[in-house]
Design a protein around this motif. Structure first.
Motif, PDB file in Angstrom:
ATOM      1  N   ILE A   1      26.139  71.138  53.016  1.00 38.60           N
ATOM      2  CA  ILE A   1      25.131  70.582  53.207  1.00 38.60           C
ATOM      3  C   ILE A   1      26.346  69.399  53.194  1.00 38.60           C
ATOM      4  O   ILE A   1      27.480  69.432  52.928  1.00 38.60           O
ATOM      5  CB  ILE A   1      24.613  70.026  52.028  1.00 38.60           C
ATOM      6  CG1 ILE A   1      23.567  70.290  51.166  1.00 38.60           C
ATOM      7  CG2 ILE A   1      24.053  68.508  51.691  1.00 38.60           C
ATOM      8  CD1 ILE A   1      22.765  70.395  50.145  1.00 38.60           C
ATOM      9  N   GLU A   2      25.328  68.609  54.705  1.00 43.23           N
ATOM     10  CA  GLU A   2      26.953  68.176  55.499  1.00 43.23           C
ATOM     11  C   GLU A   2      25.967  66.156  55.084  1.00 43.23           C
ATOM     12  O   GLU A   2      24.985  65.955  54.802  1.00 43.23           O
ATOM     13  CB  GLU A   2      26.465  68.067  56.891  1.00 43.23           C
ATOM     14  CG  GLU A   2      27.117  66.708  58.250  1.00 43.23           C
ATOM     15  CD  GLU A   2      28.935  66.799  57.940  1.00 43.23           C
ATOM     16  OE1 GLU A   2      29.144  65.840  57.173  1.00 43.23           O
ATOM     17  OE2 GLU A   2      29.826  67.792  57.564  1.00 43.23           O
ATOM     18  N   GLY A   3      27.331  66.171  53.913  1.00 42.02           N
ATOM     19  CA  GLY A   3      26.642  64.880  53.017  1.00 42.02           C
ATOM     20  C   GLY A   3      26.670  63.385  54.501  1.00 42.02           C
ATOM     21  O   GLY A   3      26.049  62.439  54.365  1.00 42.02           O
ATOM     22  N   ASP A   4      27.364  63.743  55.177  1.00 38.66           N
ATOM     23  CA  ASP A   4      27.104  62.729  56.389  1.00 38.66           C
ATOM     24  C   ASP A   4      25.525  62.202  56.380  1.00 38.66           C
ATOM     25  O   ASP A   4      25.174  60.923  57.341  1.00 38.66           O
ATOM     26  CB  ASP A   4      27.826  62.329  57.669  1.00 38.66           C
ATOM     27  CG  ASP A   4      28.910  62.218  57.659  1.00 38.66           C
ATOM     28  OD1 ASP A   4      29.514  61.785  56.545  1.00 38.66           O
ATOM     29  OD2 ASP A   4      30.510  62.308  57.967  1.00 38.66           O
ATOM     30  N   ASN A   5      24.972  63.299  57.219  1.00 39.24           N
ATOM     31  CA  ASN A   5      23.309  63.125  57.211  1.00 39.24           C
ATOM     32  C   ASN A   5      22.518  62.675  55.770  1.00 39.24           C
ATOM     33  O   ASN A   5      21.249  62.131  56.463  1.00 39.24           O
ATOM     34  CB  ASN A   5      22.855  64.774  57.603  1.00 39.24           C
ATOM     35  CG  ASN A   5      23.663  65.148  59.030  1.00 39.24           C
ATOM     36  OD1 ASN A   5      23.970  64.346  59.771  1.00 39.24           O
ATOM     37  ND2 ASN A   5      23.406  66.715  58.618  1.00 39.24           N
ATOM     38  N   LEU A   6      22.971  62.514  54.363  1.00 37.89           N
ATOM     39  CA  LEU A   6      22.423  61.919  54.202  1.00 37.89           C
ATOM     40  C   LEU A   6      21.629  60.337  53.575  1.00 37.89           C
ATOM     41  O   LEU A   6      21.037  60.436  52.799  1.00 37.89           O
ATOM     42  CB  LEU A   6      22.722  62.619  52.146  1.00 37.89           C
ATOM     43  CG  LEU A   6      22.614  63.952  52.542  1.00 37.89           C
ATOM     44  CD1 LEU A   6      23.434  64.448  51.538  1.00 37.89           C
ATOM     45  CD2 LEU A   6      21.802  65.073  52.110  1.00 37.89           C
TER      46      LEU A   6
ATOM     47  N   ALA B   1      19.892  61.029  46.474  1.00 35.28           N
ATOM     48  CA  ALA B   1      18.233  61.517  45.927  1.00 35.28           C
ATOM     49  C   ALA B   1      17.991  62.227  47.133  1.00 35.28           C
ATOM     50  O   ALA B   1      17.562  62.858  46.568  1.00 35.28           O
ATOM     51  CB  ALA B   1      17.666  59.791  46.305  1.00 35.28           C
ATOM     52  N   ASN B   2      18.556  62.087  47.837  1.00 33.32           N
ATOM     53  CA  ASN B   2      18.313  62.805  49.719  1.00 33.32           C
ATOM     54  C   ASN B   2      19.468  64.285  48.800  1.00 33.32           C
ATOM     55  O   ASN B   2      18.804  65.257  49.414  1.00 33.32           O
ATOM     56  CB  ASN B   2      19.292  62.530  50.492  1.00 33.32           C
ATOM     57  CG  ASN B   2      17.963  62.037  50.619  1.00 33.32           C
ATOM     58  OD1 ASN B   2      16.716  61.796  50.441  1.00 33.32           O
ATOM     59  ND2 ASN B   2      18.769  60.396  52.208  1.00 33.32           N
ATOM     60  N   LEU B   3      20.501  64.532  48.235  1.00 29.83           N
ATOM     61  CA  LEU B   3      21.782  65.203  47.885  1.00 29.83           C
ATOM     62  C   LEU B   3      20.516  66.227  46.605  1.00 29.83           C
ATOM     63  O   LEU B   3      20.601  67.532  46.945  1.00 29.83           O
ATOM     64  CB  LEU B   3      22.907  65.042  47.360  1.00 29.83           C
ATOM     65  CG  LEU B   3      23.585  65.391  46.804  1.00 29.83           C
ATOM     66  CD1 LEU B   3      23.770  67.073  48.345  1.00 29.83           C
ATOM     67  CD2 LEU B   3      25.334  65.798  46.260  1.00 29.83           C
ATOM     68  N   ALA B   4      19.931  65.078  45.464  1.00 26.63           N
ATOM     69  CA  ALA B   4      19.059  66.221  44.819  1.00 26.63           C
ATOM     70  C   ALA B   4      18.015  66.450  45.096  1.00 26.63           C
ATOM     71  O   ALA B   4      18.034  67.768  44.648  1.00 26.63           O
ATOM     72  CB  ALA B   4      18.904  64.966  43.591  1.00 26.63           C
TER      73      ALA B   4
ATOM     74  N   ARG C   1      25.528  64.391  38.985  1.00 27.92           N
ATOM     75  CA  ARG C   1      24.456  64.192  38.878  1.00 27.92           C
ATOM     76  C   ARG C   1      22.853  64.718  39.635  1.00 27.92           C
ATOM     77  O   ARG C   1      22.290  64.916  39.154  1.00 27.92           O
ATOM     78  CB  ARG C   1      23.818  62.505  38.855  1.00 27.92           C
ATOM     79  CG  ARG C   1      24.553  61.729  37.431  1.00 27.92           C
ATOM     80  CD  ARG C   1      24.903  60.451  37.600  1.00 27.92           C
ATOM     81  NE  ARG C   1      24.560  59.811  38.482  1.00 27.92           N
ATOM     82  CZ  ARG C   1      25.487  58.770  39.601  1.00 27.92           C
ATOM     83  NH1 ARG C   1      27.040  59.322  38.230  1.00 27.92           N
ATOM     84  NH2 ARG C   1      25.905  58.436  40.267  1.00 27.92           N
ATOM     85  N   ALA C   2      23.847  64.425  41.086  1.00 25.85           N
ATOM     86  CA  ALA C   2      22.519  65.374  41.914  1.00 25.85           C
ATOM     87  C   ALA C   2      21.792  66.628  41.753  1.00 25.85           C
ATOM     88  O   ALA C   2      20.998  67.258  41.937  1.00 25.85           O
ATOM     89  CB  ALA C   2      23.083  65.215  43.363  1.00 25.85           C
ATOM     90  N   MET C   3      22.950  67.522  41.382  1.00 27.41           N
ATOM     91  CA  MET C   3      22.921  68.864  40.644  1.00 27.41           C
ATOM     92  C   MET C   3      21.530  68.883  39.830  1.00 27.41           C
ATOM     93  O   MET C   3      21.813  70.377  39.271  1.00 27.41           O
ATOM     94  CB  MET C   3      24.319  69.536  41.227  1.00 27.41           C
ATOM     95  CG  MET C   3      24.630  69.357  42.295  1.00 27.41           C
ATOM     96  SD  MET C   3      26.443  70.479  42.254  1.00 27.41           S
ATOM     97  CE  MET C   3      25.915  72.039  42.355  1.00 27.41           C
ATOM     98  N   GLY C   4      21.974  67.627  38.975  1.00 29.91           N
ATOM     99  CA  GLY C   4      21.446  67.753  37.761  1.00 29.91           C
ATOM    100  C   GLY C   4      22.418  68.629  36.653  1.00 29.91           C
ATOM    101  O   GLY C   4      20.841  69.516  35.484  1.00 29.91           O
TER     102      GLY C   4
END
Length: 191
Positions: free
Chosen positions: A40-45, A64-67, A97-100
């Motif tokens: 996952i490319e974080g800049d797109n989130l 939220a978007n990563l999750a 947190r995003a990975m839960g």
């Protein structure tokens, strides 16, 4: 799949250091080893304008978007995440947190001197933002070096091949050497 078995490789660094390119090469090398993962490319989130009034740094938006993306990957049986973002090495709690869950996190801070970063940005930024990117990149390099925890691995990208840099990042994870994970088992994702 137990949430505790999740793992994340965070790739951070200043603009122009090669995070995206290294992330793609890590993915290619893991594919060659038949090690299941997602990238996952974080800049797109958080590319939205304007920023929400209650989230000016877009941190909540990113999480939220990563999750949401991770939930989809995890539902398909993936347990390893490669996440590239400038400050990812400073945000392991956000990633967890995003990975839960409580994933095993490995963080790699890619470094480059000012001349190298400038040269790379000169070839990448063809629009109106080159000057701003150079200024932010220099400031961010100083910030990351000063604040990244000592457990974060530092990998220089100056005058090095992308394949060697990616190999160093993979070595930091031990994903390729974990005896309990055969390639065949790793690719049998639970759907």
């Amino acid at each position: 799949m137990l949430a505790a078995s999740y793992e994340a490789l965070l790739i951070g660094g200043r603009a122009g250091v090669g995070k995206t390119t290294v992330g793609w090469e890590i993915s290619a090398q893991l594919q060659a080893l038949r090690i299941a993962h997602c990238l996952i490319e974080g800049d797109n989130l958080d590319q939205a304008f304007p920023a929400p009034a209650d989230d000016p740094a877009r941190t909540k938006m990113t999480e939220a978007n990563l999750a949401a993306l991770w939930r989809n990957y995890a539902a398909l049986g993936y347990r390893r995440l490669i996440y590239t973002n400038t400050v990812s090495v400073l945000e392991p709690d956000l990633i967890a947190r995003a990975m839960g869950s409580a994933p095993r996190i490995t963080a790699v801070l890619l470094t480059a001197d000012d001349a190298t970063a400038r040269q790379r940005l000169d070839t990448r930024e063809i629009g109106s933002q080159l000057g701003a990117h150079i200024t932010r990149s220099t400031a961010m390099a100083q910030h990351l070096e000063a604040t990244a925890p000592s457990w974060v691995a530092r990998v220089s990208t100056d005058a090095r091949s992308i394949t060697d840099i990616a190999r160093d990042a993979i070595a930091a994870t031990n994903w390729a050497t974990q005896p309990s994970q055969s390639a065949d088992h790793d690719l049998r994702l639970e759907y």
